[in-house]
Design a protein around this motif. Structure first.
Motif, PDB file in Angstrom:
ATOM      1  N   TRP A  34      -2.187   6.582   2.652  1.00 11.02           N
ATOM      2  CA  TRP A  34      -2.893   5.875   3.731  1.00 11.02           C
ATOM      3  C   TRP A  34      -4.307   6.378   3.951  1.00 11.02           C
ATOM      4  O   TRP A  34      -5.124   5.698   4.570  1.00 11.02           O
ATOM      5  CB  TRP A  34      -2.030   5.903   4.995  1.00 11.02           C
ATOM      6  CG  TRP A  34      -0.780   5.147   4.735  1.00 11.02           C
ATOM      7  CD1 TRP A  34       0.412   5.651   4.276  1.00 11.02           C
ATOM      8  CD2 TRP A  34      -0.596   3.735   4.797  1.00 11.02           C
ATOM      9  NE1 TRP A  34       1.315   4.631   4.053  1.00 11.02           N
ATOM     10  CE2 TRP A  34       0.718   3.450   4.369  1.00 11.02           C
ATOM     11  CE3 TRP A  34      -1.426   2.667   5.155  1.00 11.02           C
ATOM     12  CZ2 TRP A  34       1.223   2.147   4.321  1.00 11.02           C
ATOM     13  CZ3 TRP A  34      -0.914   1.367   5.111  1.00 11.02           C
ATOM     14  CH2 TRP A  34       0.388   1.132   4.694  1.00 11.02           C
TER      15      TRP A  34
ATOM     16  N   SER B 167       1.998   1.641   9.967  1.00  6.84           N
ATOM     17  CA  SER B 167       1.348   0.610   9.156  1.00  6.84           C
ATOM     18  C   SER B 167       2.306  -0.056   8.168  1.00  6.84           C
ATOM     19  O   SER B 167       1.861  -0.746   7.257  1.00  6.84           O
ATOM     20  CB  SER B 167       0.189   1.227   8.371  1.00  6.84           C
ATOM     21  OG  SER B 167      -0.555   2.081   9.182  1.00  6.84           O
TER      22      SER B 167
ATOM     23  N   HIS C 291       0.843  -1.203   0.000  1.00  8.65           N
ATOM     24  CA  HIS C 291       0.000   0.000   0.000  1.00  8.65           C
ATOM     25  C   HIS C 291       0.875   1.249   0.000  1.00  8.65           C
ATOM     26  O   HIS C 291       0.503   2.300  -0.525  1.00  8.65           O
ATOM     27  CB  HIS C 291      -0.920   0.005   1.224  1.00  8.65           C
ATOM     28  CG  HIS C 291      -1.966   1.067   1.159  1.00  8.65           C
ATOM     29  ND1 HIS C 291      -3.205   0.845   0.600  1.00  8.65           N
ATOM     30  CD2 HIS C 291      -1.939   2.366   1.538  1.00  8.65           C
ATOM     31  CE1 HIS C 291      -3.899   1.974   0.639  1.00  8.65           C
ATOM     32  NE2 HIS C 291      -3.163   2.906   1.203  1.00  8.65           N
TER      33      HIS C 291
ATOM     34  N   CYS D  17      -6.291   6.848   1.481  1.00  6.96           N
ATOM     35  CA  CYS D  17      -7.027   6.167   0.405  1.00  6.96           C
ATOM     36  C   CYS D  17      -7.800   7.114  -0.514  1.00  6.96           C
ATOM     37  O   CYS D  17      -8.800   6.717  -1.126  1.00  6.96           O
ATOM     38  CB  CYS D  17      -7.976   5.120   0.971  1.00  6.96           C
ATOM     39  SG  CYS D  17      -7.138   3.789   1.832  1.00  6.96           S
TER      40      CYS D  17
ATOM     41  N   ASN E 256      -4.087  -1.463  11.571  1.00 10.46           N
ATOM     42  CA  ASN E 256      -3.039  -1.589  10.557  1.00 10.46           C
ATOM     43  C   ASN E 256      -1.659  -1.674  11.205  1.00 10.46           C
ATOM     44  O   ASN E 256      -0.798  -2.440  10.769  1.00 10.46           O
ATOM     45  CB  ASN E 256      -3.096  -0.411   9.580  1.00 10.46           C
ATOM     46  CG  ASN E 256      -4.342  -0.453   8.707  1.00 10.46           C
ATOM     47  OD1 ASN E 256      -5.006  -1.492   8.624  1.00 10.46           O
ATOM     48  ND2 ASN E 256      -4.665   0.666   8.069  1.00 10.46           N
TER      49      ASN E 256
ATOM     50  N   HIS F  81      -2.968  -2.538   5.230  1.00  9.07           N
ATOM     51  CA  HIS F  81      -4.181  -1.705   5.274  1.00  9.07           C
ATOM     52  C   HIS F  81      -5.375  -2.640   5.486  1.00  9.07           C
ATOM     53  O   HIS F  81      -5.201  -3.848   5.636  1.00  9.07           O
ATOM     54  CB  HIS F  81      -4.309  -0.823   4.031  1.00  9.07           C
ATOM     55  CG  HIS F  81      -4.938   0.521   4.341  1.00  9.07           C
ATOM     56  ND1 HIS F  81      -6.095   0.655   5.065  1.00  9.07           N
ATOM     57  CD2 HIS F  81      -4.558   1.786   4.051  1.00  9.07           C
ATOM     58  CE1 HIS F  81      -6.406   1.934   5.214  1.00  9.07           C
ATOM     59  NE2 HIS F  81      -5.479   2.659   4.612  1.00  9.07           N
TER      60      HIS F  81
END
Ligand SMILES: Cc1ncc(COP(=O)(O)O)c(C=O)c1O
Length: 391
Positions: free
Chosen positions: A210, A317, A16, A212, A289, A368
């Motif tokens: 992170w 994360s 991610h 998104c 996470n 994630h």
């Protein structure tokens, strides 16, 4: 959780960190914005965009702990770093301080700005593996000199995946009269962020990692006392605008030519969408996470017999582990052969970052909401099968 994302079936997506991954609902919300833009483009840009951007900026400000007036949208953190380093009036023999855990693109921006002015870039050495955050602060302060004009410091490092004690670093540098540009590319959505409390002169962060948000959503925060003279890399209408209800800083950054604003206008949708995926919202997302990344790191170091490179409190994360030397000189060159092999033969996407200070290879995992523990078990088994072992 994975059903919220369009990630390809059959691939364990353990990266991610590089480019993020956006849930379908956020992309649908972005598509709706684009449709609205194309219904009547002039009305959208002239009459509607400013209010939409203000609302997105307000929600972003609440999320990252910043006053919206001090936030400019930029397409990515690289652009935020460029805007700052290329705006500063550097003199011959001035120094910009970076670290050897920094992101290559941003270090290049510092080198470019320095070279143009006859200034130099000084690289602070920070160990990895390391035992505690004092080593990070000490490494940075040792590289300070009377000529240091700016420090470009990551909040969460890319190759080594460490959370730097950024508030301590910013405060210590400020006591020495040095401004910090924080490269917070990974921080929003990974850490509970309070940019005003950090107090840096400059802070740039990505929303497309992170948080998104769709790709192309990022911000640059400039403290009010440093906004004068900080300009975007593109000069446009704001330069001679007669508006007095908005600061020059914002006039310059708010319009840098025609572009698709839907990524940053989708920030509120990203905040709400991810928040709604778990009972307790973002706090739980970040905690979950972080726990998954740390337990995956534990599994890797215990099973492969490699050193645990950093204390848990320096991890968010992501986690990076040093891989043992496999005797193949090509694998130190960005680690691409191993990354390619893991994707081709095991359907696992995971980076093997180049980090010159470590003689061998690092492997960096991300976690994630769509990731599950068994994906890291598969990774560990794949590495064992390939013959990677510290014993
Ligand atoms: C620490 C750090 N800074 C900057 C960036 C650049 O982000 P972008 O490509 O969105 O500008 C990255 C990307 O991974 C990063 O890890």
């Amino acid at each position: 959780m994975r059903e919220h994302w369009d990630l390809e079936d059959g691939i364990s997506f353990l990266n991610h960190g590089s480019f993020g991954a956006t849930p379908r609902a956020v992309l649908e919300s972005q598509s709706a914005l684009r449709r609205r833009m194309e219904l009547e483009p002039v009305r959208f840009f002239r009459d509607e965009l400013e209010a939409l951007a203000e609302s997105a900026r307000g929600e972003l400000g609440r999320f990252v702990g910043a006053h919206p007036a001090d936030l400019a949208f930029v397409p990515n953190a690289t652009t935020g770093v460029n805007a700052v380093v290329r705006s500063l009036p550097l003199q011959t023999r001035d120094e910009i301080l970076i670290t050897d855990h920094g992101y290559n693109a941003c270090s290049n921006a510092a080198r470019f700005a320095a070279a143009r002015a006859g200034a130099t870039v000084v690289t602070a050495r920070i160990p990895f593996p390391l035992d505690d955050e004092d080593q990070i602060v000490a490494g940075i302060l040792e590289a300070v000199s009377a000529r240091t004009r700016l420090a470009v410091i990551d909040h969460v490092t890319s190759p080594t995946a460490l959370i730097f004690p950024i508030r301590r670093i910013v405060t210590a540098l400020a006591e020495a009269g040095i401004d910090t540009l924080v490269d917070g590319a990974h921080a929003p959505g990974m850490l509970d962020l309070d940019i005003e409390a950090i107090g840096a002169a400059y802070y740039t962060g990505n929303c497309h990692k992170w948080m998104c948000a769709p790709k192309g959503a990022a911000f640059l925060h400039v403290r009010p006392d440093r906004q004068d003279g900080i300009v975007p890399t593109t000069i446009s209408h704001g330069a001679n605008s007669s508006r007095s209800d908005v600061s020059k800083f914002r006039l310059l950054f708010d319009w840098t030519g025609t572009h698709d604003p839907s990524p940053y206008l989708s920030i509120p949708a990203a905040i709400a969408t991810v928040d709604s995926m778990v009972d307790l919202g973002w706090a739980q997302v970040m905690q979950r996470n972080g726990e998954l990344a740390r337990s995956a790191r534990d599994l890797l170091v215990e099973t492969l017999g490699i050193p645990n490179p950093a204390p848990d409190r320096l991890l968010g994360s992501m986690a990076a582990v040093p891989l043992p030397d496999d005797g193949d000189p090509s694998s130190t060159d960005g680690g691409q052969p191993l990354r390619d092999q893991l994707l081709r033969d095991y359907h696992i996407e995971v980076p093997v970052p180049a980090w010159p200070a470590w003689p061998n290879r690092l492997l960096r995992i991300s976690a994630h909401l769509y990731n599950q523990p068994d994906e890291y078990e598969r990774l560990t088994r794949a590495l064992q099968e390939i013959g990677i072992s510290g014993d």
